[in-house]
Design a protein around this motif. Structure first.
Motif, short mmCIF file in Angstrom:
data_model
loop_
_atom_site.label_atom_id
_atom_site.label_comp_id
_atom_site.label_asym_id
_atom_site.label_seq_id
_atom_site.Cartn_x
_atom_site.Cartn_y
_atom_site.Cartn_z
N ASN A 96 2.53 8.53 -7.34
CA ASN A 96 2.74 9.98 -7.25
C ASN A 96 4.00 10.47 -7.95
OD1 ASN A 96 0.38 10.72 -5.82
ND2 ASN A 96 1.27 9.90 -3.94
N LEU A 97 4.72 9.59 -8.62
CA LEU A 97 5.91 10.03 -9.36
C LEU A 97 5.51 10.96 -10.50
CD1 LEU A 97 7.91 6.67 -9.64
CD2 LEU A 97 8.47 8.65 -8.21
N SER A 104 0.83 -1.21 0.00
CA SER A 104 0.00 0.00 0.00
C SER A 104 0.86 1.26 0.00
CB SER A 104 -0.92 0.03 1.22
OG SER A 104 -1.84 -1.01 1.16
N ARG A 105 1.87 1.29 0.86
CA ARG A 105 2.73 2.47 0.98
C ARG A 105 3.51 2.73 -0.30
NH1 ARG A 105 7.90 2.78 2.10
NH2 ARG A 105 8.07 0.69 2.99
N VAL A 106 4.12 1.68 -0.85
CA VAL A 106 4.97 1.86 -2.04
C VAL A 106 4.12 2.16 -3.27
CG1 VAL A 106 6.64 0.74 -3.56
CG2 VAL A 106 6.88 0.53 -1.08
N GLU A 118 3.58 1.19 -13.19
CA GLU A 118 4.84 0.46 -13.32
C GLU A 118 5.77 1.19 -14.29
OE1 GLU A 118 3.66 -4.19 -12.62
OE2 GLU A 118 3.63 -3.45 -14.67
N ILE A 119 7.04 0.85 -14.21
CA ILE A 119 8.02 1.40 -15.15
C ILE A 119 7.63 0.97 -16.57
CG2 ILE A 119 9.68 -0.52 -15.00
CD1 ILE A 119 11.87 1.76 -14.80
N ASP A 120 7.81 1.87 -17.52
CA ASP A 120 7.42 1.64 -18.91
C ASP A 120 8.43 0.71 -19.59
OD1 ASP A 120 6.44 1.77 -21.50
OD2 ASP A 120 6.97 3.87 -21.81
N CYS A 176 11.84 4.69 -5.64
CA CYS A 176 10.89 4.74 -4.52
C CYS A 176 10.36 3.36 -4.13
CB CYS A 176 9.72 5.67 -4.83
SG CYS A 176 8.61 5.06 -6.12
N GLN A 177 10.63 2.36 -4.94
CA GLN A 177 10.17 1.01 -4.66
C GLN A 177 11.13 0.23 -3.77
OE1 GLN A 177 8.78 0.65 -9.12
NE2 GLN A 177 8.08 -1.14 -8.00
N MET A 178 12.30 0.81 -3.51
CA MET A 178 13.25 0.16 -2.58
C MET A 178 12.80 0.48 -1.16
SD MET A 178 15.48 -1.63 -4.18
CE MET A 178 16.69 -1.97 -2.92
#
Length: 185
Positions: A17-18, A9-11, A55-57, A164-166
């Protein structure tokens, strides 16, 4: 320690929000890094994924892999099972499980053989990662189940995401399979 659900949830909030500039920068860096990675360079088979939502593109990377003549396979979910099917163009993809772009189940299916694992690279999505390469996915265990009986392929897995996913630490369960490498941009 946070639970996997709390981390997820947090990540996900952080990732959603990036800003556009950070997303584009990460996509370029990820694409360049993977294209130059020894596993990618030495692979004939590339098991990728179509980036979905925040997710990353992965589209530029998939396009380059196809242009380079790699055999590109993407996941398709049916029920509780995930398998990889070959694509020849990104235009073949249609919305499938949860709206994620997937190949048709009539396309050639990836067949794992221990002998071809050394020429295969798998790119994995995820919600969160830690420095010990532990991974939180979306909670359904698709990648853990898929890789559970493919030991040689486990050594050719690379998870990607945004910085931010770390996270500091992820609780680990016995069934969890860690990617061999984690790269966050």
């Amino acid at each position: 320690m946070e639970t996997k659900s709390e981390i997820r949830s947090r990540v996900l909030r952080l990732r959603e929000n990036l800003d556009t500039q950070e997303r584009e920068r990460a996509c370029v860096l990820m694409t360049e890094r993977i294209l130059g990675h020894q596993w990618f360079y030495g692979s004939d088979i590339f098991l990728g994924f179509a980036g979905f939502g925040s997710e990353i593109d992965t589209e530029p990377l998939l396009r380059d892999a196809l242009r380079m003549g790699k055999q590109v396979y993407l996941p398709r979910v049916e029920g509780n099972a995930m398998d990889f099917y070959r694509i020849y163009s990104l235009t073949e993809l249609t919305e499938g499980y949860k709206g994620i772009l997937e190949p048709a189940n009539t396309a050639p299916k990836y067949c794992y053989f221990q002998e071809n694992a050394a020429k295969t690279m798998m790119l994995m999505p995820g919600v969160a990662f830690d420095r010990m390469r532990n991974r939180v996915g979306y909670g359904r265990g698709f990648y853990d189940r898929y890789l559970s009986d493919k030991e040689e392929l486990q050594f050719r897995t690379l998870a990607v995401g945004f910085r931010c996913q770390m996270t500091e630490e992820i609780p680990v369960e016995e069934k969890d399979i860690r990617p061999c490498q984690v790269l966050c941009f």
